[in-house]
Design an enzyme around this catalytic site. Structure first.
Site, PDB file in Angstrom:
ATOM      1  CB  ILE A 156      -0.933   0.005   1.232  1.00 26.61           C
ATOM      2  CG1 ILE A 156      -1.983  -1.098   1.117  1.00 26.61           C
ATOM      3  CG2 ILE A 156      -1.611   1.359   1.386  1.00 26.61           C
ATOM      4  CD1 ILE A 156      -2.837  -1.266   2.355  1.00 26.61           C
ATOM      5  CE1 TYR A 165      -2.886  -5.422  10.405  1.00 30.40           C
ATOM      6  CE2 TYR A 165      -5.183  -6.108  10.311  1.00 30.40           C
ATOM      7  CZ  TYR A 165      -4.113  -5.435   9.765  1.00 30.40           C
ATOM      8  OH  TYR A 165      -4.263  -4.763   8.582  1.00 30.40           O
ATOM      9  CE  LYS A 203      -2.939  -1.970  10.731  1.00 28.39           C
ATOM     10  NZ  LYS A 203      -2.084  -0.963  10.075  1.00 28.39           N
ATOM     11  N   PRO A 215      -8.334  -0.108   4.910  1.00 29.99           N
ATOM     12  CG  PRO A 215      -6.226  -0.082   3.968  1.00 29.99           C
ATOM     13  CD  PRO A 215      -6.946   0.230   5.238  1.00 29.99           C
TER      14      PRO A 215
END
Length: 249
Positions: free
Chosen positions: A18, A155, A159, A185
């Site tokens: 990305i 994760y 996030k 995303p």
């Protein structure tokens, strides 16, 4: 006229995936880009490709990140846009995780994002002209799917911290004319992943999107371009899902 002509941009985690897609799109739109990444060779090659700068840094190291930001701002002569893309994915069943593992996951991205935002914001505030409505832009990259997936407690928590940090930063930096937004995303596909994953798995994920396809890094990069441009000057504190309709709120 190109949408980012004359803009000075720092992209953390910009050497691959990305981040690299964002670097290429921004450079094509006239921005000068500094890439901060631990993958030195990839960062250097991409910087040479787009006419930007590369700085090799371990973004989990607070002192090194702060020093790298200072160097990047010096090379650019200031900053107009910061893209925080650094992060790492870990997998572990919730019931098998050690408590310390959760804390370690926050070092990257949330901790390095905080350091990068602080350095960029001070520079943006310092160069702001009284008549300017938008002194600069911060774009953080989180995730649309992490919190809903099993085996990703590290994760997902990291996030979620990024989205919370985005809202707080937007509130505190707004009076200085700085917008702060978050890109989330969904399941993305890089061409290099097609063969290892196999078409059956890809088809299974693709049908979850109303658009019938998986996203690509370029899809995220185009959304980042909107947030970096003057078109988004009245947008701050928001999280934008780039998930092809897989996540509907």
């Amino acid at each position: 006229m190109k949408r980012l002509s004359g803009r000075r941009v720092v992209v953390t985690g910009g050497a691959e995936g990305i981040g690299a897609a964002i670097v290429r799109v921004f450079a094509a739109e006239g921005a000068t880009v500094a890439i901060l990444d631990r993958c030195g060779e990839e960062a250097a090659l991409l910087a040479a490709e787009v006419g930007g700068y590369a700085c090799v840094v371990d973004l989990s190291d607070v002192a090194a990140t702060r020093e790298a930001m200072e160097k990047a701002l010096g090379r650019l002569g200031g900053i107009d846009v910061l893209v925080n893309n650094a992060g790492a994915r870990r997998f572990a069943p919730l019931l098998e995780m050690e408590a310390a593992e959760l804390g370690q996951a926050f070092a990257t991205p949330a901790q390095c994002m905080l350091i990068a935002i602080q350095a960029a914001a001070w520079a943006m505030i310092g160069m702001r002209a009284p008549a300017e409505d938008c002194a600069g832009k911060v774009i953080n990259v989180a995730s649309a799917g992490g919190p809903a997936s099993g085996g990703q407690a590290h994760y997902a928590a990291a996030k979620a911290a990024v989205t919370a940090l985005t809202r707080v930063a937007a509130h505190e930096l707004g009076p200085h004319g700085i917008t702060v937004n978050c890109l989330c995303p969904g399941y993305l596909l890089d061409r290099a992943e097609v063969a290892p994953r196999g078409t059956r798995e890809l088809d299974t994920w693709s049908v979850l999107s109303p658009l019938g396809r998986l996203g690509a890094p370029q899809d995220v990069a185009r959304a980042a371009l909107f947030l970096a441009s003057s078109d988004s000057d009245y947008l701050t504190g928001d999280s934008l899902d780039i998930a092809g309709g897989m996540v509907l709120r």
